[in-house]
Every structure is written in structure tokens, then in C-alpha cells.
Design a protein around this motif. Structure first.
Motif, PDB file in Angstrom:
ATOM      1  N   GLY A 175       8.406   2.959  59.251  1.00 43.28           N
ATOM      2  CA  GLY A 175       9.747   3.525  59.235  1.00 43.28           C
ATOM      3  C   GLY A 175      10.754   2.862  60.144  1.00 43.28           C
ATOM      4  O   GLY A 175      11.893   2.636  59.763  1.00 43.28           O
ATOM      5  N   GLY A 176      10.347   2.511  61.374  1.00 45.01           N
ATOM      6  CA  GLY A 176      11.315   2.024  62.347  1.00 45.01           C
ATOM      7  C   GLY A 176      11.515   0.527  62.366  1.00 45.01           C
ATOM      8  O   GLY A 176      12.211   0.019  63.239  1.00 45.01           O
ATOM      9  N   PHE A 177      10.939  -0.203  61.414  1.00 41.12           N
ATOM     10  CA  PHE A 177      10.967  -1.656  61.479  1.00 41.12           C
ATOM     11  C   PHE A 177      12.075  -2.225  60.602  1.00 41.12           C
ATOM     12  O   PHE A 177      12.422  -1.687  59.561  1.00 41.12           O
ATOM     13  CB  PHE A 177       9.637  -2.255  61.000  1.00 41.12           C
ATOM     14  CG  PHE A 177       8.502  -2.065  61.974  1.00 41.12           C
ATOM     15  CD1 PHE A 177       8.681  -1.432  63.188  1.00 41.12           C
ATOM     16  CD2 PHE A 177       7.240  -2.527  61.665  1.00 41.12           C
ATOM     17  CE1 PHE A 177       7.633  -1.256  64.081  1.00 41.12           C
ATOM     18  CE2 PHE A 177       6.172  -2.371  62.544  1.00 41.12           C
ATOM     19  CZ  PHE A 177       6.388  -1.728  63.758  1.00 41.12           C
ATOM     20  N   GLY A 178      12.600  -3.382  61.040  1.00 36.38           N
ATOM     21  CA  GLY A 178      13.474  -4.177  60.194  1.00 36.38           C
ATOM     22  C   GLY A 178      14.959  -3.990  60.441  1.00 36.38           C
ATOM     23  O   GLY A 178      15.411  -2.984  60.975  1.00 36.38           O
ATOM     24  N   ASP A 179      15.728  -5.020  60.032  1.00 36.29           N
ATOM     25  CA  ASP A 179      17.178  -4.948  60.122  1.00 36.29           C
ATOM     26  C   ASP A 179      17.732  -4.206  58.905  1.00 36.29           C
ATOM     27  O   ASP A 179      16.992  -3.760  58.025  1.00 36.29           O
ATOM     28  CB  ASP A 179      17.787  -6.341  60.247  1.00 36.29           C
ATOM     29  CG  ASP A 179      17.455  -7.240  59.049  1.00 36.29           C
ATOM     30  OD1 ASP A 179      17.064  -6.725  57.982  1.00 36.29           O
ATOM     31  OD2 ASP A 179      17.589  -8.472  59.177  1.00 36.29           O
ATOM     32  N   ASP A 180      19.072  -4.080  58.850  1.00 39.98           N
ATOM     33  CA  ASP A 180      19.680  -3.266  57.804  1.00 39.98           C
ATOM     34  C   ASP A 180      19.452  -3.812  56.405  1.00 39.98           C
ATOM     35  O   ASP A 180      19.531  -3.074  55.420  1.00 39.98           O
ATOM     36  CB  ASP A 180      21.186  -3.123  58.056  1.00 39.98           C
ATOM     37  CG  ASP A 180      21.499  -2.269  59.275  1.00 39.98           C
ATOM     38  OD1 ASP A 180      20.544  -1.710  59.856  1.00 39.98           O
ATOM     39  OD2 ASP A 180      22.686  -2.165  59.642  1.00 39.98           O
ATOM     40  N   ALA A 181      19.175  -5.098  56.280  1.00 38.08           N
ATOM     41  CA  ALA A 181      19.008  -5.701  54.952  1.00 38.08           C
ATOM     42  C   ALA A 181      17.553  -5.740  54.494  1.00 38.08           C
ATOM     43  O   ALA A 181      17.264  -6.308  53.437  1.00 38.08           O
ATOM     44  CB  ALA A 181      19.586  -7.121  54.957  1.00 38.08           C
ATOM     45  N   MET A 182      16.646  -5.125  55.251  1.00 39.74           N
ATOM     46  CA  MET A 182      15.230  -5.284  54.904  1.00 39.74           C
ATOM     47  C   MET A 182      14.896  -4.734  53.518  1.00 39.74           C
ATOM     48  O   MET A 182      14.201  -5.381  52.732  1.00 39.74           O
ATOM     49  CB  MET A 182      14.329  -4.630  55.939  1.00 39.74           C
ATOM     50  CG  MET A 182      12.847  -4.722  55.563  1.00 39.74           C
ATOM     51  SD  MET A 182      11.727  -4.049  56.798  1.00 39.74           S
ATOM     52  CE  MET A 182      11.324  -5.546  57.713  1.00 39.74           C
ATOM     53  N   LEU A 183      15.364  -3.550  53.166  1.00 44.89           N
ATOM     54  CA  LEU A 183      15.035  -3.000  51.845  1.00 44.89           C
ATOM     55  C   LEU A 183      15.616  -3.856  50.721  1.00 44.89           C
ATOM     56  O   LEU A 183      15.001  -3.984  49.650  1.00 44.89           O
ATOM     57  CB  LEU A 183      15.517  -1.554  51.722  1.00 44.89           C
ATOM     58  CG  LEU A 183      14.659  -0.494  52.413  1.00 44.89           C
ATOM     59  CD1 LEU A 183      15.251   0.894  52.202  1.00 44.89           C
ATOM     60  CD2 LEU A 183      13.222  -0.530  51.925  1.00 44.89           C
ATOM     61  N   LEU A 184      16.762  -4.459  50.947  1.00 42.11           N
ATOM     62  CA  LEU A 184      17.308  -5.397  49.958  1.00 42.11           C
ATOM     63  C   LEU A 184      16.341  -6.546  49.721  1.00 42.11           C
ATOM     64  O   LEU A 184      16.064  -6.924  48.572  1.00 42.11           O
ATOM     65  CB  LEU A 184      18.658  -5.936  50.439  1.00 42.11           C
ATOM     66  CG  LEU A 184      19.890  -5.065  50.244  1.00 42.11           C
ATOM     67  CD1 LEU A 184      21.074  -5.654  51.011  1.00 42.11           C
ATOM     68  CD2 LEU A 184      20.221  -4.944  48.760  1.00 42.11           C
ATOM     69  N   ARG A 185      15.815  -7.108  50.799  1.00 41.29           N
ATOM     70  CA  ARG A 185      14.887  -8.236  50.663  1.00 41.29           C
ATOM     71  C   ARG A 185      13.587  -7.810  49.986  1.00 41.29           C
ATOM     72  O   ARG A 185      13.034  -8.543  49.151  1.00 41.29           O
ATOM     73  CB  ARG A 185      14.599  -8.856  52.024  1.00 41.29           C
ATOM     74  CG  ARG A 185      15.818  -9.494  52.694  1.00 41.29           C
ATOM     75  CD  ARG A 185      15.406 -10.367  53.868  1.00 41.29           C
ATOM     76  NE  ARG A 185      14.720  -9.627  54.915  1.00 41.29           N
ATOM     77  CZ  ARG A 185      15.329  -8.980  55.905  1.00 41.29           C
ATOM     78  NH1 ARG A 185      16.659  -8.960  55.967  1.00 41.29           N
ATOM     79  NH2 ARG A 185      14.639  -8.353  56.833  1.00 41.29           N
ATOM     80  N   LEU A 186      13.088  -6.625  50.342  1.00 42.70           N
ATOM     81  CA  LEU A 186      11.837  -6.172  49.755  1.00 42.70           C
ATOM     82  C   LEU A 186      11.981  -5.896  48.266  1.00 42.70           C
ATOM     83  O   LEU A 186      11.064  -6.173  47.482  1.00 42.70           O
ATOM     84  CB  LEU A 186      11.324  -4.929  50.496  1.00 42.70           C
ATOM     85  CG  LEU A 186      10.972  -5.123  51.973  1.00 42.70           C
ATOM     86  CD1 LEU A 186      10.391  -3.841  52.546  1.00 42.70           C
ATOM     87  CD2 LEU A 186      10.010  -6.293  52.173  1.00 42.70           C
ATOM     88  N   CYS A 187      13.122  -5.371  47.854  1.00 43.08           N
ATOM     89  CA  CYS A 187      13.354  -5.164  46.423  1.00 43.08           C
ATOM     90  C   CYS A 187      13.392  -6.500  45.685  1.00 43.08           C
ATOM     91  O   CYS A 187      12.828  -6.634  44.588  1.00 43.08           O
ATOM     92  CB  CYS A 187      14.666  -4.414  46.199  1.00 43.08           C
ATOM     93  SG  CYS A 187      14.577  -2.679  46.628  1.00 43.08           S
ATOM     94  N   HIS A 188      14.043  -7.484  46.283  1.00 39.78           N
ATOM     95  CA  HIS A 188      14.099  -8.811  45.666  1.00 39.78           C
ATOM     96  C   HIS A 188      12.697  -9.403  45.567  1.00 39.78           C
ATOM     97  O   HIS A 188      12.326 -10.005  44.550  1.00 39.78           O
ATOM     98  CB  HIS A 188      15.009  -9.717  46.482  1.00 39.78           C
ATOM     99  CG  HIS A 188      15.274 -11.055  45.846  1.00 39.78           C
ATOM    100  ND1 HIS A 188      15.979 -11.193  44.676  1.00 39.78           N
ATOM    101  CD2 HIS A 188      14.892 -12.306  46.209  1.00 39.78           C
ATOM    102  CE1 HIS A 188      16.038 -12.486  44.346  1.00 39.78           C
ATOM    103  NE2 HIS A 188      15.380 -13.172  45.260  1.00 39.78           N
ATOM    104  N   LEU A 189      11.911  -9.220  46.620  1.00 36.86           N
ATOM    105  CA  LEU A 189      10.537  -9.721  46.611  1.00 36.86           C
ATOM    106  C   LEU A 189       9.719  -9.056  45.506  1.00 36.86           C
ATOM    107  O   LEU A 189       8.944  -9.716  44.806  1.00 36.86           O
ATOM    108  CB  LEU A 189       9.894  -9.451  47.978  1.00 36.86           C
ATOM    109  CG  LEU A 189       8.439  -9.862  48.150  1.00 36.86           C
ATOM    110  CD1 LEU A 189       8.284 -11.367  48.057  1.00 36.86           C
ATOM    111  CD2 LEU A 189       7.906  -9.358  49.487  1.00 36.86           C
TER     112      LEU A 189
END
Length: 397
Positions: free
Chosen positions: A372-386
């Protein structure tokens, strides 16, 4: 939870929740070992473990006595492992002291080394005190965690019997281990953890206790020259982003993700039916399902988590979605159990605090699980792209 059989080989990781199990195992997968998370509420433990077995004990949500009892039984079962690693949260959430003592007693290991630093995420240990980005953890956002608030940052307070170790005194470790001590080791960078691991001649004499930072240091020492290469999963047709963590970092990531026109989603209530109906009717290629932003009592949070799990089950079983990105260990456990998953075969760790794999069970979905507490604000964007493209780690940034 009942443990069976007697494990006599391999690397064992005992974790108090699902994200900790993944975070502990992923560095070993990257170092060439086969790795699997066992969801022990539904899976039997293998008699002859090969590679890495990371066991999600689910003990963080138990009371302290039950958590210690479950940890002791698991440590006794895996006492013969070549390497035994007990994860702790890098912000010291959960029943840290009780579980470590129980794991030590169950394992029969000569000594304990506790090194909870995770420098890549700004979690460091200085003179035995745990900090997150320069703030003692008991003064950080984790002190306001609605379910597991952190009350103490000082490991010497949690473990009054501890001997404090420092990177510049790593050469003292063999003697301390020979004495059967409980050692709290301070570390501010990955090199400090590497020095710790390098200073210990026999890894099997120690119960290792730490977060992904220590797991990575141990994996570097235990790296295999050749390992089985897992094939990349097929691109997801329609992933579902499941956000149950109320951590501010995750909520900021969700806000940024939902600014995209190709992302649509809903907030679940206590009745899952409206969310299921709404999500089935949306047309975006990426869907999101979140609990309300505000913090809740533990009882309300459990009701919402069960409703969220029911939504995921309905959408997975009718193939509305074919992949999952889940934030928060307790959310992941609650969501995966109704899907009949017995474990997760790990593929890799695309970013710190994130593991990628495929479910073992009747619905072999691709999954990404993020602490839950990890990553910068764009992390979910990157994970969706991945998830939506067939990419190697590092190509999605």
C-alpha cells in the motif's frame, strides 16, 4: 490454520501478510530461484520444498497470542530449511516482537539477526531506530494506520535483550551469533545490508528477520548462475485495479490513474451488487474498484473488503476482467481466497514493493500485487501499462 509435513530443504520465507510474502520472495526469483507464494489457508505445505516457498501466515490480522502461535508452528515446520527468513514490515506494523520471538523458538536457530531497513523506499535503521523518509515511523502516516498503528520506532524498546549492530562493526557478527544473541542491525543503504550478510559464515545458523532490503541482500549472496526463466504473461485484455489500502500514497496513485480517459471505475459499498452491475456496463479497457477514501473502523473495513472480494469474484468468473492489480496485503488475501487460489507462481518484481505472477488454482489470472505505501504518484499508471503490454521489467517506465 493447520500445517502438515516436514520441510527439509529450500529457502523458506514466513510472512505476516501477502505483500510481505511477495516482497520477500521476489528478490530470490530475480536471483534465479523458482519462487512461489503459498496461501496457507487453502494450500497444503509441500513435503520437499524446492526453490523458495513464501508462506502467507495472515498473522497481522490476528491478535498477538494467535499470531505468535501460528508463527511458532510455521517456524517449527520449516526449521530444516537451508535459509529461514521471517519478514517484518519496514514500518514495524504488526506483532513484530511477539512473532520474532515465536519464530526463533520454533526454528531452533542459534541466533537472530533483525535488519528491517529498506533503503530503496526510504526506510532506514539508525542506532536501532526505524525511520521512513527521515521521520521516526511512530511519527509518520503509519502511526495513523486505522488497523495497525505504529506506536514504537525503537527496536531496542521492542527487544530489550537485543545487541545493537552497526555496519562498521560487521566483523563482530560471527562472535555474536556464536553467543546466541538477538542482534538488531542498523542500515542506511543497501551496501550496509550486503556487509551484514557477507559477514555471516553460515546462513543456516541464523533466523533472518527483515523487509525487502534484507531479502535482496540475502538473494544476492544466494544467487544462482542459471535459473528457470518464466515466460512473460500474455497482455491483459481488461485488467481490474483493486484498491483497498487507505494509505495516502496509494490513493494519490489512484487519483492520477483515473485522470486517463481509458480508465473507469466505481467505489464499492457494503452491498457489492451495484458495483458489479456498473462495472459490467462500462466500456473502458481498464477498470478500477476502490473502497471509500475515508478511514473506517476495523469492522466496517472488513465488511467493505468482503464486498470488494465479491465484486472481483463475479467479474473474474464471468471473464469481464482477465487480470488483477491489487494494492495492500490484506486486500489481496481477501480478494484471492474466493477465487480458489492456493498460491502464486512468481514471475518477477517490476518495481520495489510490487510482485508479478499468476494464480495457482481454477482461475489462473495474471496478478500484480503492490504494498500500500510504496511508489510515486505514477506507479499505478505504470503497472497498468505493464499489465496490458507484453513487457520485460524496466520497459514500462
Amino acid at each position: 490454520m493447520t500445517f502438515r509435513n516436514d520441510v527439509r530443504q529450500g529457502i523458506a520465507i514466513l510472512a505476516d501478510d501477502l505483500t510481505s510474502a511477495g516482497d520477500g520472495a521476489a528478490p530470490f526469483r530475480q536471483a534465479g530461484h523458482d519462487a512461489r507464494i503459498l496461501l496457507t489457508s487453502t494450500a497444503s505445505v509441500p513435503r520437499h520444498a524446492v526453490g523458495v516457498s513464501a508462506v502467507d501466515l495472515g498473522s497481522r490480522v490476528l491478535d498477538e497470542e494467535a499470531a505468535a502461535s501460528r508463527t511458532w508452528r510455521a517456524a517449527r515446520l520449516f526449521a530444516g530449511s537451508e535459509l529461514l527468513f521471517k519478514t517484518v514490515d519496514s514500518t514495524l506494523r504488526g506483532h513484530v516482537a511477539a512473532e520474532v520471538r515465536a519464530a526463533w523458538a520454533g526454528s531452533g536457530r542459534r541466533a537472530v539477526v533483525i535488519a528491517p531497513a529498506f533503503p530503496a523506499e526510504g526506510r532506514v535503521t539508525v542506532e536501532g531506530v526505524q525511520y521512513v523518509r527521515g521521520v521516526p515511523v511512530h511519527e509518520s502516516d503509519y502511526a495513523r494506520d486505522p488497523v495497525h498503528p505504529v506506536r514504537c520506532s525503537d527496536l531496542a524498546t521492542l527487544f530489550p535483550e537485543a545487541v545493537l549492530g552497526q555496519p562498521d562493526r560487521a566483523a563482530e557478527l560471527p562472535e555474536l551469533i556464536g553467543n546466541g544473541d538477538l542482534i538488531v542491525y542498523s542500515a542506511a543503504e543497501d551496501g550496509d545490508l550486503d556487509r551484514l550478510v557477507a559477514a555471516v559464515p553460515r546462513l543456516d545458523e541464523v533466523l533472518w528477520v527483515g523487509s525487502p532490503g534484507l531479502a535482496a541482500a540475502l538473494a544476492r549472496r544466494c544467487a544462482r548462475a542459471t535459473g528457470s526463466a518464466a515466460s512473460l504473461p500474455a497482455p491483459a485484455r481488461r485488467p481490474l485495479i483493486v484498491v483497498g489500502s487507505t494509505n495516502p500514497a496509494t490513493r494519490r496513485q489512484l487519483v492520477k490513474l483515473r485522470t486517463r480517459v481509458d480508465v473507469q471505475g466505481v467505489t464499492v459499498g457494503v452491498d457489492p451488487a451495484p458495483a458489479v452491475e456498473t462495472l459490467r456496463g462500462l466500456t473502458a479497457p481498464t477498470l478500477t474498484l476502490q473502497t471509500p477514501d475515508e478511514r473506517h473502523t476495523p469492522q466496517t473495513a472488513q465488511v467493505l473488503a468482503r464486498a470488494q472480494a465479491a465484486v472481483v469474484q463475479a467479474l473474474a468468473e464471468d471473464h469481464t476482467v482477465d487480470a488483477l492489480v491489487i494494492t495492500g496485503g490484506e486486500t489481496a488475501t481477501t480478494v484471492l481466497q474466493p477465487l480458489g487460489a492456493t498460491g502464486i507462481d512468481l514471475l518477477d518484481e517490476p518495481e520495489p514493493g510490487v510482485v508479478r505472477g499468476s494464480l495457482i488454482g481454477r482461475l489462473p489470472l495474471s496478478v500484480l500485487i503492490k504494498a500500500g505505501g510504496f511508489g510515486d504518484d505514477a506507479m499505478l499508471l505504470r503497472l497498468c501499462h505493464l499489465m496490458r503490454h507484453r513487457l520485460d521489467p524496466g520497459e514500462h517506465a
